[in-house]
Design a protein around this motif. Structure first.
Motif, PDB file in Angstrom:
ATOM      1  N   ARG A  58       0.841  -1.207   0.000  1.00  0.00           N
ATOM      2  CA  ARG A  58       0.000   0.000   0.000  1.00  0.00           C
ATOM      3  C   ARG A  58       0.872   1.252   0.000  1.00  0.00           C
ATOM      4  O   ARG A  58       0.568   2.227  -0.693  1.00  0.00           O
ATOM      5  CB  ARG A  58      -0.925  -0.008   1.216  1.00  0.00           C
ATOM      6  CG  ARG A  58      -2.059  -0.981   1.074  1.00  0.00           C
ATOM      7  CD  ARG A  58      -3.053  -0.878   2.243  1.00  0.00           C
ATOM      8  NE  ARG A  58      -3.915  -2.024   2.220  1.00  0.00           N
ATOM      9  CZ  ARG A  58      -3.825  -3.066   3.053  1.00  0.00           C
ATOM     10  NH1 ARG A  58      -2.906  -3.074   4.007  1.00  0.00           N
ATOM     11  NH2 ARG A  58      -4.653  -4.075   2.950  1.00  0.00           N
ATOM     12  N   GLN A  59       1.949   1.209   0.766  1.00  0.00           N
ATOM     13  CA  GLN A  59       2.886   2.342   0.798  1.00  0.00           C
ATOM     14  C   GLN A  59       3.503   2.552  -0.576  1.00  0.00           C
ATOM     15  O   GLN A  59       3.633   3.688  -1.041  1.00  0.00           O
ATOM     16  CB  GLN A  59       3.995   2.087   1.814  1.00  0.00           C
ATOM     17  CG  GLN A  59       3.832   2.812   3.085  1.00  0.00           C
ATOM     18  CD  GLN A  59       5.065   2.629   3.957  1.00  0.00           C
ATOM     19  OE1 GLN A  59       5.779   1.616   3.887  1.00  0.00           O
ATOM     20  NE2 GLN A  59       5.318   3.604   4.800  1.00  0.00           N
ATOM     21  N   GLN A  62       1.287   4.276  -3.020  1.00  0.00           N
ATOM     22  CA  GLN A  62       1.179   5.714  -2.794  1.00  0.00           C
ATOM     23  C   GLN A  62       2.332   6.499  -3.418  1.00  0.00           C
ATOM     24  O   GLN A  62       2.222   7.707  -3.612  1.00  0.00           O
ATOM     25  CB  GLN A  62       1.082   6.013  -1.305  1.00  0.00           C
ATOM     26  CG  GLN A  62      -0.204   5.523  -0.694  1.00  0.00           C
ATOM     27  CD  GLN A  62      -0.237   5.712   0.808  1.00  0.00           C
ATOM     28  OE1 GLN A  62       0.734   6.156   1.438  1.00  0.00           O
ATOM     29  NE2 GLN A  62      -1.361   5.372   1.415  1.00  0.00           N
ATOM     30  N   THR A  63       3.422   5.827  -3.739  1.00  0.00           N
ATOM     31  CA  THR A  63       4.563   6.526  -4.325  1.00  0.00           C
ATOM     32  C   THR A  63       4.417   6.713  -5.827  1.00  0.00           C
ATOM     33  O   THR A  63       5.145   7.506  -6.419  1.00  0.00           O
ATOM     34  CB  THR A  63       5.889   5.778  -4.067  1.00  0.00           C
ATOM     35  OG1 THR A  63       5.873   4.537  -4.775  1.00  0.00           O
ATOM     36  CG2 THR A  63       6.125   5.537  -2.591  1.00  0.00           C
TER      37      THR A  63
END
Length: 114
Positions: A58-59, A62-63
């Motif tokens: 998920r991180q 986001q990038t």
């Protein structure tokens, strides 16, 4: 080393589902760091993806700011996926298991340029 290769493979799926908006490509070190926890499941050694795996993906999602970011992540994942023993059948289950929407097949054979 294993994290780098698995990260490349798993995030391949996330490359394609993420939005197109930015300019700079995501570096493999970022991909590796965020997908490393998924290696156990993707190789069939763990019964399900860990919370760390799902949170890392998920991180990573986001990038992503552009199509180039998606392609870069895909290439990072594919570089060593096969040498790490990543199994397509487990890899393809990760998006659903982590409740992450992906609108294309997740596979070690995905074409990163399309």
């Amino acid at each position: 080393m294993k994290s780098l290769f698995f990260s490349m493979l798993f995030l391949l799926s996330f490359l394609f589902f993420l939005a197109n908006n930015g300019e700079a490509a995501v570096p493999c070190t970022t991909v590796d760091a965020n997908a490393a926890a998924c290696l156990g499941f993707a190789t069939g050694m763990a019964a399900k993806p860990s919370d760390a795996c799902c949170n890392g993906l998920r991180q990573l999602a986001q990038t992503v700011k552009s199509v180039d970011d998606k392609k870069a992540i895909c290439r990072c994942l594919k570089v060593g996926a096969k040498s790490l023993g990543i199994q397509d059948r487990f890899l393809s289950m990760i998006p659903q298991a982590c409740n992450i929407k992906v609108d294309f097949p997740v596979s070690v054979n995905t074409n990163c340029e399309t």
